[in-house]
Design an enzyme around this catalytic site. Structure first.
Site, PDB file in Angstrom:
ATOM      1  N   ASP A 190       0.610  -1.130  -0.171  1.00 37.05           N
ATOM      2  CA  ASP A 190      -0.003   0.009  -0.159  1.00 37.05           C
ATOM      3  C   ASP A 190       0.970   1.169  -0.129  1.00 37.05           C
ATOM      4  OD1 ASP A 190      -1.928   2.111   0.281  1.00 37.05           O
ATOM      5  OD2 ASP A 190      -2.987   1.279   1.673  1.00 37.05           O
ATOM      6  N   HIS A 195       0.695   7.773   3.960  1.00 38.44           N
ATOM      7  CA  HIS A 195       1.239   7.163   5.056  1.00 38.44           C
ATOM      8  C   HIS A 195       2.744   7.241   5.184  1.00 38.44           C
ATOM      9  CE1 HIS A 195      -2.678   5.043   5.595  1.00 38.44           C
ATOM     10  NE2 HIS A 195      -2.697   4.746   4.233  1.00 38.44           N
ATOM     11  N   ILE A 210      -0.279   8.908   8.767  1.00 40.99           N
ATOM     12  CA  ILE A 210      -0.947   7.849   9.615  1.00 40.99           C
ATOM     13  C   ILE A 210      -0.688   6.310   9.148  1.00 40.99           C
ATOM     14  CG2 ILE A 210      -2.910   9.518  10.050  1.00 40.99           C
ATOM     15  CD1 ILE A 210      -4.715   8.143   8.101  1.00 40.99           C
ATOM     16  N   GLY A 213      -5.002   1.332   8.088  1.00 37.29           N
ATOM     17  CA  GLY A 213      -5.872   0.954   8.792  1.00 37.29           C
ATOM     18  C   GLY A 213      -5.717  -0.877   8.780  1.00 37.29           C
TER      19      GLY A 213
END
Length: 286
Positions: A190, A195, A210, A213
């Site tokens: 990803d 990120h 961040i 998830g």
């Protein structure tokens, strides 16, 4: 452009084939925090190829995925307003430590929550071992398309979230994350700059990049595997949860768990901010 229900239900997903190695399995394990304690022998088989090596079960979520297909304008979806709402995994066999796997994504349902309320897109894919033909896992995902309600589709029924017990948890597991956790996890497939790039994160309203998830999901899966399975991966049969808030790399994730027979209910929170980040979690054990 609005959602075309029929077009979305018949979206032409291609079969995806992916080969992963033991090295890839180790990178995933490190990305979700295995090996943080280098003398914990329970974690060693996931990060050291000379041990009795095995793949982390939650790695299934990053294998043979469809990519960012929602960004295609033909979907009619405003991809800038989508959120990953829920994720589920049902394991049929333990993941091989290395393999070539295939999967084809399908749209299971699309629900219209109404104008100004968004839409829910339910997708699934079966992960298959190419060499044996064995089905390894079924992945299910719910995407909340915040800007795409009111297209005239069905409004329900909407699956209800798993209810957590109203009592003190049976077990609590605190797992720290490294400040570079998102930079490591992104190597498992990803590459979203949200990120990694502070400027992109700031533009999205975050003080720093961040954590993914699905990385937080892997950490919660680790907590259950450690607390109730003694790291026996064959005991995990299914997992589902809701995403509720982002995690910043470097924070500590506390997973609170309730066991009722073969079912473990759970939620995860960030200790530093006392914020629930995963909710309505449920794991079936074998």
């Amino acid at each position: 452009m609005a959602i075309d229900y029929d077009k979305l239900m018949d979206w032409p997903f291609e079969k995806v084939e992916q080969t992963y190695s033991i090295k890839d399995s180790i990178i995933y394990a490190l990305g979700v925090g295995y090996g943080h304690d280098p003398v914990d022998e329970g974690q060693l088989p996931f990060v050291f190829e000379e041990a009795d090596f095995k793949a982390v079960p939650t790695m299934a979520v990053v294998l043979a995925g469809p990519g960012f297909w929602l960004r295609d304008p033909e979907t009619g979806i405003d991809w800038r307003k989508i959120l990953h709402g829920e994720q589920g995994i049902r394991w049929h066999k333990p993941l091989p430590k290395s393999a070539t796997v295939t999967a084809r994504t399908r749209i299971a349902r699309v629900l219209d929550k109404g104008a100004d309320k968004g839409a829910l897109i339910y997708s699934e894919r079966d992960l298959v071992d190419k060499a044996t033909g064995d089905k390894l896992a079924t992945l299910s995902s719910t995407t909340f398309a915040r800007g795409d309600g009111g297209f005239g589709g069905a409004t329900g029924p909407q699956p209800q979230p798993h209810e957590l017990p109203e009592r003190d948890p049976c077990a609590v597991c605190d797992l720290p994350t490294r400040p570079h956790a998102a930079l490591l996890y992104r190597l498992s497939g990803d590459p979203n700059p949200l990120h990694a790039d502070p400027k992109v994160a700031a533009a999205a309203g975050f003080k720093a990049p961040i954590l993914h998830g699905l990385c937080t999901l892997g950490i919660a899966g680790h907590a259950v595997l450690r607390s109730f399975c003694e790291y026996d991966t064959t005991r995990l049969k299914s997992l589902k949860l809701r995403f509720s808030s982002p995690v910043y790399p470097g924070e500590t994730i506390r997973t609170e768990m309730w066991r009722d027979g073969g079912v473990v209910s759970f939620r995860s929170k960030v200790l530093e901010r006392d914020t629930v980040v995963l909710n309505n979690g449920c794991v079936e054990l074998g």
